[in-house]
Design a protein around this motif. Structure first.
Motif, short mmCIF file in Angstrom:
data_model
loop_
_atom_site.label_atom_id
_atom_site.label_comp_id
_atom_site.label_asym_id
_atom_site.label_seq_id
_atom_site.Cartn_x
_atom_site.Cartn_y
_atom_site.Cartn_z
N GLU A 9 0.84 -1.21 0.00
CA GLU A 9 0.00 0.00 0.00
C GLU A 9 0.87 1.25 0.00
O GLU A 9 0.59 2.21 -0.72
CB GLU A 9 -0.93 0.00 1.21
N ASP A 10 1.93 1.23 0.80
CA ASP A 10 2.82 2.38 0.88
C ASP A 10 3.53 2.61 -0.47
O ASP A 10 3.63 3.74 -0.95
CB ASP A 10 3.86 2.18 1.99
N GLU A 11 3.99 1.54 -1.09
CA GLU A 11 4.63 1.64 -2.41
C GLU A 11 3.64 2.16 -3.45
O GLU A 11 3.98 3.02 -4.27
CB GLU A 11 5.19 0.29 -2.85
N ALA A 12 2.42 1.66 -3.43
CA ALA A 12 1.40 2.09 -4.38
C ALA A 12 1.09 3.58 -4.21
O ALA A 12 0.93 4.30 -5.20
CB ALA A 12 0.13 1.26 -4.21
N ARG A 13 1.02 4.04 -2.96
CA ARG A 13 0.79 5.48 -2.71
C ARG A 13 1.95 6.31 -3.27
O ARG A 13 1.73 7.33 -3.91
CB ARG A 13 0.62 5.75 -1.21
N THR A 14 3.17 5.86 -3.01
CA THR A 14 4.34 6.59 -3.50
C THR A 14 4.35 6.63 -5.02
O THR A 14 4.60 7.68 -5.63
CB THR A 14 5.63 5.94 -2.97
N ALA A 16 1.81 6.37 -7.03
CA ALA A 16 0.70 7.22 -7.48
C ALA A 16 1.06 8.70 -7.35
O ALA A 16 0.76 9.51 -8.24
CB ALA A 16 -0.56 6.91 -6.69
N ARG A 17 1.72 9.05 -6.24
CA ARG A 17 2.16 10.44 -6.06
C ARG A 17 3.16 10.83 -7.14
O ARG A 17 3.10 11.93 -7.68
CB ARG A 17 2.81 10.62 -4.68
N LYS A 20 1.37 11.37 -10.44
CA LYS A 20 0.66 12.65 -10.40
C LYS A 20 1.63 13.82 -10.58
O LYS A 20 1.35 14.77 -11.31
CB LYS A 20 -0.11 12.78 -9.09
N ALA A 21 2.80 13.72 -9.94
CA ALA A 21 3.81 14.77 -10.07
C ALA A 21 4.27 14.89 -11.53
O ALA A 21 4.46 16.00 -12.04
CB ALA A 21 4.99 14.50 -9.15
N LYS A 22 4.47 13.75 -12.19
CA LYS A 22 4.89 13.77 -13.60
C LYS A 22 3.80 14.41 -14.47
O LYS A 22 4.11 15.18 -15.38
CB LYS A 22 5.18 12.35 -14.10
N GLU A 23 2.54 14.09 -14.19
CA GLU A 23 1.44 14.68 -14.95
C GLU A 23 1.36 16.18 -14.72
O GLU A 23 1.15 16.95 -15.67
CB GLU A 23 0.12 14.02 -14.55
N THR A 24 1.57 16.60 -13.48
CA THR A 24 1.55 18.03 -13.15
C THR A 24 2.71 18.74 -13.85
O THR A 24 2.54 19.83 -14.41
CB THR A 24 1.63 18.24 -11.63
#
Length: 101
Positions: A9-14, A16-17, A20-24
């Motif tokens: 779960e922690d890896e998946a959150r990281t 995903a973040r 999102k940062a790459k998309e931003t």
């Protein structure tokens, strides 16, 4: 090749973040480049813009050079040296490895 790997779960959150940062970054890049170009025209240095954006100074040197913005006179001799090195590298003949493939 299939994989049995599933992120924690922690890896998946990281991950995903990060995504999102790459998309931003992709979304903001054109505006940042426009602001950078305007800043260069108004006297900002590549180093200043690098510090503000996290991009390398080379990014802003390339933008400056592509738009024929003069180099600050304090750095002109270094800029001429860099241009000469770049020209010499592009004029260098291909190595024997590259030509005998």
């Amino acid at each position: 090749m299939s994989s049995d790997w599933t992120p924690t779960e922690d890896e998946a959150r990281t991950l995903a973040r990060y995504k999102k940062a790459k998309e931003t970054e992709k979304e903001l890049k054109p505006a940042v480049r426009t602001i950078g170009l305007d800043g260069l025209r108004k006297g900002a240095t590549p180093a200043q813009l690098s510090e503000l954006t996290g991009d390398s100074p080379e990014t802003f040197r390339r933008i400056r050079d592509a738009h024929d913005i003069p180099v600050d006179s304090r750095y002109e001799s270094r800029a001429q040296l860099a241009r000469a090195r770049k020209a010499a590298l592009s004029e260098r003949p291909a190595s024997s490895e590259e030509t005998t493939g």
